[in-house]
Write an enzyme that holds these catalytic residues in place. Structure first.
Site: not given
Length: 423
Positions: A64, A268-269, A307, A309, A333
């Site tokens: 967000e 991975p998310r 994280m 990248e 997204n």
């Protein structure tokens, strides 16, 4: 008359407020809070309020806040106002420290107790409050409305599941949503849900994410990865969720039969899942990025469990599978890879970004996959035809371009709200 749900919530959060410091200490041990800025979560500001008009932008987490960056830039450029950004996660705070304009201020959002939200609002006294997406805390929203803050829901989104849940508390939803004087929805389906729950002045203007800048990438790291990969074909599975690697890895095995030197990169998310994915790799030669180093010549599966990248890997690959879409999460997204001319494929569950996926897939003429077999067939075709692969990436970027314009429309609405607030 105040709905029972709101009254009960206020009583419960007020009664539990004394336990808030203990809860924050527990979250700190889990790495979910900042030790230096923990008091911000109790409504104690760590910065002075700047003089003049203040626009407050709130986003739940990284997604967000990043989506709001073009809006924040535009507000600072076109209005004589200060901007305060709030979010609730340590990761979002780190990203904002790196990407927010220097003139904007970031604070952690206060926990939703009456006392913490009151302290926050009394210190900052914003004229306008913009809530990005759907992170609506009752005490915070109703407290701001009671203090005369002009509120708007921007980039508004509500899933069908959330809508069904709110229907059980329609009067509560109505009271919260009617505190916002306008609701700028991402698409027609979302707009209909907000209208049904009592939101005022609902307009469809598209998604802020369509106007977001491309994901950044460290040039040095990108160069090192390109050198390590060389001319090997790459299959990228980005932002995967539990249950999806079980489809992606067999597709990797099938593709290796035709492309023996294929490198599959799984991002991975949630990076904490890196060890789980490594276990799923079994005997496949694999390497985790968190363990240090780039993929070697013998690495078949590279688990990018770090994280911030993702921009690296969308630039390395010419196409990707976007996760959260083979399960009922709703898809991540697709505009992030599309803007970097990385072609997109995704599963059947893309309701989080319906309009974006439709635009990208329509431009590409392909991309929907439902199984290991579907992924294998489409990926094999693309890897075997460099010209088709290049066309797919360009088409994805063209599809993404058709969705822009939400920032300009949102700024127009906010400018009018500021005019009313100043008057």
């Amino acid at each position: 008359m105040t709905p029972f749900g709101i009254t009960a919530y206020r009583i419960a959060t007020g009664a539990l407020a004394p336990a808030a410091p203990m809860l924050l200490r527990h979250r700190l041990l889990l790495g979910k809070e900042s030790s230096e800025r923990r008091n911000e979560r109790l409504g104690h500001a760590s910065r002075a309020r700047p003089e003049g008009t203040l626009v407050w932008v709130h986003g739940a987490s990284v997604g967000e806040c990043v989506a709001a960056l073009p809006l924040i830039d535009a507000l600072l450029e076109t209005t004589a106002c200060n901007v305060l950004v709030t979010s609730g996660t340590v990761t979002s705070a780190k990203v904002m420290s790196e990407r927010l304009p220097k003139s904007a201020i970031h604070q952690f959002v206060p926990i939703d107790t009456p006392a913490a939200t009151r302290r926050f609002l009394e210190h900052w006294r914003p004229q306008v409050g913009l809530f990005v997406d759907s992170d609506m805390w009752p005490n915070l929203v109703l407290g701001a409305h009671a203090q005369g803050v002009r509120l708007a829901l921007v980039n508004a989104r509500m899933s069908q599941r959330s809508f069904r849940s709110w229907l059980w508390a329609r009067s509560t939803a109505n009271m919260i949503l009617s505190s916002f004087e306008t609701c700028l929805a991402q698409d027609d389906d979302i707009a209909a849900r907000f209208r049904a729950l009592g939101a005022l002045d609902v307009r469809v203007i598209g998604s802020l994410k369509a106007d977001a800048p491309v994901l950044p990438a460290d040039p040095g790291k990108l160069g090192a990865l390109r050198a390590a990969i060389g001319g090997r074909p790459v299959f990228l599975a980005a932002q995967t969720h539990p249950g999806e690697e079980e489809t992606v890895l067999p597709a990797h095995d099938a593709l290796r039969r035709s492309f023996a030197d294929l490198l599959t990169i799984i991002v991975p998310r949630h990076p904490s899942r890196g060890s789980d994915i490594a276990m799923l790799c079994g005997t496949r030669p694999h390497k985790a990025r968190s363990s240090g180093g780039d993929p070697g010549a013998d690495t078949a599966v590279y688990v990018a469990d770090t994280m911030g990248e993702l921009g690296l890997f969308y630039r390395l690959a010419k196409f990707c599978f976007v996760g959260g879409s083979l399960i009922r999460h709703g898809g991540q997204n697709p505009l992030e890879p599309a803007k970097l001319e990385c072609g997109v494929m995704a599963g059947p569950h893309t309701f989080n970004f319906t309009t974006a996926y439709e635009a990208v897939f329509q431009a590409q003429g392909a991309g929907r996959v439902n199984s290991t077999g579907d992924i294998t067939v489409l990926a094999s075709k693309l890897l075997g035809d460099p010209a088709a692969l290049q066309r797919l990436g360009r088409a994805a970027a063209e599809g993404a371009k058709t969705l822009g314009g939400a920032v300009v429309k949102t700024v127009d609405v906010v400018t009018k709200m500021l005019g009313h607030a100043r008057a």
